[in-house]
Each structure stands twice: as C-alpha cells, then as structure tokens.
Scaffold this active site. Sequence first.
Site, PDB file in Angstrom:
ATOM      1  N   GLU A 166       0.846  -1.189   0.000  1.00  0.00           N
ATOM      2  CA  GLU A 166       0.000   0.000   0.000  1.00  0.00           C
ATOM      3  C   GLU A 166       0.885   1.245   0.000  1.00  0.00           C
ATOM      4  O   GLU A 166       0.455   2.329   0.346  1.00  0.00           O
ATOM      5  CB  GLU A 166      -1.010  -0.007   1.137  1.00  0.00           C
ATOM      6  CG  GLU A 166      -0.452  -0.250   2.507  1.00  0.00           C
ATOM      7  CD  GLU A 166      -1.553  -0.339   3.564  1.00  0.00           C
ATOM      8  OE1 GLU A 166      -2.216   0.673   3.785  1.00  0.00           O
ATOM      9  OE2 GLU A 166      -1.712  -1.413   4.169  1.00  0.00           O
ATOM     10  N   CYS A 213      -3.285  -4.113   4.263  1.00  0.00           N
ATOM     11  CA  CYS A 213      -2.285  -5.079   4.744  1.00  0.00           C
ATOM     12  C   CYS A 213      -2.511  -6.494   4.223  1.00  0.00           C
ATOM     13  O   CYS A 213      -1.677  -7.375   4.441  1.00  0.00           O
ATOM     14  CB  CYS A 213      -2.282  -5.121   6.267  1.00  0.00           C
ATOM     15  SG  CYS A 213      -1.979  -3.537   7.019  1.00  0.00           S
ATOM     16  N   THR A 265       2.737   3.011  16.329  1.00  0.00           N
ATOM     17  CA  THR A 265       2.658   1.688  15.679  1.00  0.00           C
ATOM     18  C   THR A 265       3.375   1.676  14.327  1.00  0.00           C
ATOM     19  O   THR A 265       3.380   0.656  13.643  1.00  0.00           O
ATOM     20  CB  THR A 265       1.175   1.260  15.460  1.00  0.00           C
ATOM     21  OG1 THR A 265       0.612   2.059  14.405  1.00  0.00           O
ATOM     22  CG2 THR A 265       0.342   1.421  16.723  1.00  0.00           C
ATOM     23  N   HIS A 282      -1.729 -10.961  11.516  1.00  0.00           N
ATOM     24  CA  HIS A 282      -1.276  -9.637  11.074  1.00  0.00           C
ATOM     25  C   HIS A 282      -1.046  -8.817  12.359  1.00  0.00           C
ATOM     26  O   HIS A 282      -1.889  -8.823  13.259  1.00  0.00           O
ATOM     27  CB  HIS A 282      -2.338  -8.973  10.195  1.00  0.00           C
ATOM     28  CG  HIS A 282      -2.120  -7.502  10.042  1.00  0.00           C
ATOM     29  ND1 HIS A 282      -0.954  -6.984   9.545  1.00  0.00           N
ATOM     30  CD2 HIS A 282      -2.898  -6.423  10.358  1.00  0.00           C
ATOM     31  CE1 HIS A 282      -1.023  -5.666   9.559  1.00  0.00           C
ATOM     32  NE2 HIS A 282      -2.191  -5.298  10.046  1.00  0.00           N
ATOM     33  N   ASN A 284       4.681  -1.859  12.608  1.00  0.00           N
ATOM     34  CA  ASN A 284       3.730  -2.339  11.593  1.00  0.00           C
ATOM     35  C   ASN A 284       4.356  -2.166  10.215  1.00  0.00           C
ATOM     36  O   ASN A 284       4.785  -1.066   9.857  1.00  0.00           O
ATOM     37  CB  ASN A 284       2.410  -1.551  11.678  1.00  0.00           C
ATOM     38  CG  ASN A 284       1.292  -2.183  10.834  1.00  0.00           C
ATOM     39  OD1 ASN A 284       1.516  -3.182  10.149  1.00  0.00           O
ATOM     40  ND2 ASN A 284       0.108  -1.614  10.905  1.00  0.00           N
TER      41      ASN A 284
HETATM   42  P1  HMG Z   1      -5.148   5.556  21.445  1.00  0.00           P
HETATM   43  O1  HMG Z   1      -6.598   5.823  21.260  1.00  0.00           O
HETATM   44  O2  HMG Z   1      -4.234   6.704  21.639  1.00  0.00           O
HETATM   45  O3  HMG Z   1      -4.857   4.558  22.632  1.00  0.00           O
HETATM   46  O4  HMG Z   1      -4.661   4.722  20.191  1.00  0.00           O
HETATM   47  P2  HMG Z   1      -5.793   4.152  23.865  1.00  0.00           P
HETATM   48  O5  HMG Z   1      -6.117   5.358  24.644  1.00  0.00           O
HETATM   49  O6  HMG Z   1      -6.931   3.265  23.391  1.00  0.00           O
HETATM   50  O7  HMG Z   1      -4.747   3.303  24.697  1.00  0.00           O
HETATM   51  C1  HMG Z   1      -4.201   2.146  24.130  1.00  0.00           C
HETATM   52  C2  HMG Z   1      -3.965   1.157  25.264  1.00  0.00           C
HETATM   53  O8  HMG Z   1      -2.948   1.682  26.121  1.00  0.00           O
HETATM   54  C3  HMG Z   1      -5.195   0.944  26.150  1.00  0.00           C
HETATM   55  O9  HMG Z   1      -5.190  -0.424  26.502  1.00  0.00           O
HETATM   56  C4  HMG Z   1      -4.890   1.794  27.383  1.00  0.00           C
HETATM   57  O10 HMG Z   1      -5.552   1.355  28.553  1.00  0.00           O
HETATM   58  C5  HMG Z   1      -3.401   1.596  27.474  1.00  0.00           C
HETATM   59  P3  HMG Z   1      -6.548  -1.305  26.301  1.00  0.00           P
HETATM   60  O11 HMG Z   1      -7.556  -0.681  27.166  1.00  0.00           O
HETATM   61  O12 HMG Z   1      -6.903  -1.145  24.839  1.00  0.00           O
HETATM   62  O13 HMG Z   1      -6.139  -2.671  26.656  1.00  0.00           O
HETATM   63  N1  HMG Z   1      -2.700   2.620  28.240  1.00  0.00           N
HETATM   64  C6  HMG Z   1      -1.686   2.365  29.088  1.00  0.00           C
HETATM   65  N2  HMG Z   1      -1.091   1.194  29.447  1.00  0.00           N
HETATM   66  C7  HMG Z   1      -0.057   1.264  30.341  1.00  0.00           C
HETATM   67  N3  HMG Z   1       0.384   2.422  30.871  1.00  0.00           N
HETATM   68  C8  HMG Z   1      -0.167   3.597  30.550  1.00  0.00           C
HETATM   69  C9  HMG Z   1      -1.259   3.609  29.619  1.00  0.00           C
HETATM   70  N4  HMG Z   1      -2.020   4.578  29.069  1.00  0.00           N
HETATM   71  C10 HMG Z   1      -2.899   3.961  28.240  1.00  0.00           C
HETATM   72  N5  HMG Z   1       0.291   4.737  31.092  1.00  0.00           N
HETATM   73  C11 HMG Z   1      -5.117   3.053  18.515  1.00  0.00           C
HETATM   74  C12 HMG Z   1      -4.842   3.335  19.995  1.00  0.00           C
HETATM   75  C13 HMG Z   1      -4.973   1.573  18.247  1.00  0.00           C
HETATM   76  C14 HMG Z   1      -6.540   3.501  18.179  1.00  0.00           C
HETATM   77  C15 HMG Z   1      -4.103   3.850  17.665  1.00  0.00           C
HETATM   78  O14 HMG Z   1      -2.790   3.392  17.922  1.00  0.00           O
HETATM   79  C16 HMG Z   1      -4.360   3.751  16.169  1.00  0.00           C
HETATM   80  O15 HMG Z   1      -5.188   4.456  15.601  1.00  0.00           O
HETATM   81  N6  HMG Z   1      -3.604   2.877  15.468  1.00  0.00           N
HETATM   82  C17 HMG Z   1      -3.711   2.705  14.016  1.00  0.00           C
HETATM   83  C18 HMG Z   1      -4.868   1.811  13.642  1.00  0.00           C
HETATM   84  C19 HMG Z   1      -4.578   0.356  13.976  1.00  0.00           C
HETATM   85  O16 HMG Z   1      -3.449  -0.061  14.105  1.00  0.00           O
HETATM   86  N7  HMG Z   1      -5.649  -0.459  14.058  1.00  0.00           N
HETATM   87  C20 HMG Z   1      -5.489  -1.882  14.313  1.00  0.00           C
HETATM   88  C21 HMG Z   1      -6.514  -2.701  13.547  1.00  0.00           C
HETATM   89  S1  HMG Z   1      -6.621  -2.221  11.845  1.00  0.00           S
HETATM   90  C22 HMG Z   1      -5.271  -3.012  11.090  1.00  0.00           C
HETATM   91  O17 HMG Z   1      -4.676  -3.884  11.632  1.00  0.00           O
HETATM   92  C23 HMG Z   1      -4.921  -2.558   9.704  1.00  0.00           C
HETATM   93  C24 HMG Z   1      -3.687  -1.706   9.582  1.00  0.00           C
HETATM   94  O18 HMG Z   1      -2.536  -2.493   9.751  1.00  0.00           O
HETATM   95  C25 HMG Z   1      -3.683  -0.995   8.226  1.00  0.00           C
HETATM   96  C26 HMG Z   1      -3.882  -1.825   6.957  1.00  0.00           C
HETATM   97  O19 HMG Z   1      -4.638  -2.794   6.868  1.00  0.00           O
HETATM   98  O20 HMG Z   1      -3.300  -1.386   5.981  1.00  0.00           O
HETATM   99  C27 HMG Z   1      -3.634  -0.598  10.625  1.00  0.00           C
END
Ligand code: HMG
Length: 367
Positions: free
Chosen positions: A84, A116, A159, A241, A286
């Site tokens: 991509e 992906c 990531t 993945h 990633n």
């Molecule tokens: P966010 O919203 O900033 O994070 O981003 P959050 O607030 O949800 O926190 C993440 C985790 O950290 C949570 O754990 C918190 O509790 C924890 P959970 O409740 O989920 O178990 N946390 C802490 N832990 C320890 N100490 C601390 C602390 N503070 C918080 N102090 C989000 C998270 C994944 C949304 C963001 O990273 C994102 O947008 N990522 C990109 C999208 C993505 O990777 N999605 C995954 C599925 S889609 C996919 O796999 C396709 C992809 O590869 C693309 C493709 O296909 O081409 C992305």
Amino acid sequence: MTKIDTGIASIGLHLPPLAMPVEELASLRGVDPDKYRIGLGCSEISLCPPEFSIVDLASEAARRALSRWEGDLDDIGMIAVGTETAVDMSRPLSAFVADELGLAGSIRSYEVKHACYGGTLALRQACEWRMSGAARDKAALVVAADIALYEQGDPGEPTQGAGAVAFVVERPEIASVGVESHAWSQPAFDFYRPVGEAYPRVDGKLSLECYKKAAQECFSALTRGENPADVLEQFSAICFHVPFPKMVKKAFHLVGEVAGWTAERIEQIYNDKVEPAMRWNQLSGNSYTASLWIAVAHALQGLKAGEQVAAFSYGSGFGSEILSLIAGPRAKDAEWAQDIERDVSRRARVNASGYNLLRAAVRTAAA
Ligand code: HMG
C-alpha cells in the site's frame, strides 16, 4: 485433510536502515512510555531515510530470497508485489522491482492492493497459479513490502514501521501452503488513504472492531464442525497480522472466548503459540503487507517437516483470510533469520530530535 501442492521455496527479509525506540516518541509526544510499551505492546519503529525508498526495501528482500533459491531468473514466470506504498497510480511496484533485478520476458507482473492483506493475496494467487497448472512449472516471485507512516501526532504514530518479505513460490522446501483457506470481507472505512494524500485516515476504534470481527469469522470458519481446541492444537504457531502486538492479544482472547475456553487456557495458548511469533514485529513496527509474513517467517524457523502454522491476514477496508502452512524439509535451516539479525545489528538508532529532522526531510521530499 488439506490438499497441499505448492509453496514457499525460499524466503528473504529486509528491514530499513534506521530505527527509533518507542520511548523516544513518547518523550516527544509527552506520553507515558508504558502506554506504547505495555498498552500497545510496541518496542521499536523501523524508519527509512529520505533517500531509501519502497523500491529499495522490496528489491533487497527479493534479492535475498532469490539468492537462496536454486533456480535462476529465467525460471520466474510471475512477479506479484503486495503493497500500500505504491509509487505510481499506473506503473506497478512489481515493474520497479523487476527493473532492479533485471527481470524481463515471459512474466506476469503486477501489484496487489488490499491494505495489509495485499501480500497474502499475492502469495495465494501465486500458489493457485502453480496449482492450476497455468504456471507450466515456472516459479513466482512474491513480495510484500510497506513503509507505514502516520501523520505526526496521530494516535497510530507509535505503531509505525517498515519491512519487506519476499518468497519464491515453487517447490515447498520451506513450507507448503494449504489449498483450503477461509476468507471474510466486509466493506468499511476503518483505515484508508485517498488518492494524493500522504497519510492514512484512521478511525482507530472502528479499526479495532473490524479486526476483531474478521478474526472471529476466520477462526470460526477454520474450526467449524470440529472442536476448536483440537484444531488449534495442531498448529505449532498461530500467526496474526500485527498492527501492534496488543491488537493480536485482544483478537486472540476474543477467538478463545467464542470457543468457550477459560481465561487461563486462552492465556496459555497465547503465550505458547501466538506471542513468540511477534518478536521480529516488535523490531519492525507495523509493516502493513509484510507484517503477518514477518511473523510467519519467525514461526517457521527451525520447525520440523510436517509441523503446521496458521496465518491470519487482515487488511483494512476490510478483507481477511486464514491460511495454513506445513513446514517443509528446509524450514529447520532458517537461513532467512540472518537477514533480520544483520539488518537489526547494522541499523542506526534515531532519537526524538533525529525523528523530527527525518519527518521534515520526508515531507520536503514528498512535496
Ligand atoms: P489511542 O486511542 O491513543 O490509545 O490509540 P488508547 O487510549 O486506546 O490506549 C491504548 C492502550 O494503552 C489501552 O489499553 C490503554 O488502557 C493503554 P486497552 O484498554 O486497549 O487494553 N494505556 C496504558 N497502558 C499502560 N500504561 C499507561 C497507559 N495509558 C494507556 N500509562 C489506537 C490506539 C490503536 C486507536 C491507535 O494506535 C491507532 O489508531 N492505530 C492505528 C490503527 C490500527 O493499528 N488499528 C489496528 C486494527 S486495523 C489493522 O490492523 C490494519 C492496519 O494495519 C492498516 C492496513 O490494513 O493497511 C492498521
């Protein structure tokens, strides 16, 4: 029993020349580093200097796979690149890679796009091409390569990563790819990058739900009509993945809950069969299309012929598929492991201010 006809004859891997520990990004964004380390399970972000392109990344992985294969370029009848990180809306990345390798002639050459999931589609198409007889005994060169960059400050930034995996698809010296697989797709705008935009638009929370739904559907199809524990027990490793390791843990827990396992059982299988395959992903970040296949390459290392690996592929948009692989006689040699060891030992570490400079340079180069 799954009918096996063809598969992976050699593997080449490549990570780019720079990496940044997630703690550096945390300091830059004023975030507790444990959010990235524990909350997301991330460790290092692979980065590319401005002069290092997706063509360099993909071509080097391909060179490494070809160098470990007994055939020569005249025996290649297909080059398919899943990515991509396209560099052109018309000319496929496969043409850029073929140029680099000096690959021309009676060859089907194309790029595959489904976020992906594109690398998996390229691999499956190559296997199906050989199984159908259309290949007339020629081999396919399959590459999955990506540079994953988000807008600065985007929640997806920790990531980020990059990496490439290349396979020669021919005799299954390293692994057979099972004819049967189970796909699930469902249109969604969880993660997408409109034409002309440099970075993806991400609905992070929706993306987590789409990924979990896909995992649940694919694993249910894999185990349908059988005891899920017995089916998963057959696999030495269960690869996913890996957008970030915690995503995989969440999805596997859901799979286990749907199968009716206790929390202890889920944790035990996760620790034994899922988590160990992600070691290299923690060094790459990633790498989109390459991400699953970096995990599979890790899992295949040292397996005895006949041992099995499950591979769950997910691409936003969304499309997904679960495949099974059976280790061949040369999996135990794990020659491709040296690619990661060498790249990781040679790469330079970037700190927070170096990252700022790098992002500014990448933006200038793209303008
Ligand atoms: P966010 O919203 O900033 O994070 O981003 P959050 O607030 O949800 O926190 C993440 C985790 O950290 C949570 O754990 C918190 O509790 C924890 P959970 O409740 O989920 O178990 N946390 C802490 N832990 C320890 N100490 C601390 C602390 N503070 C918080 N102090 C989000 C998270 C994944 C949304 C963001 O990273 C994102 O947008 N990522 C990109 C999208 C993505 O990777 N999605 C995954 C599925 S889609 C996919 O796999 C396709 C992809 O590869 C693309 C493709 O296909 O081409 C992305």
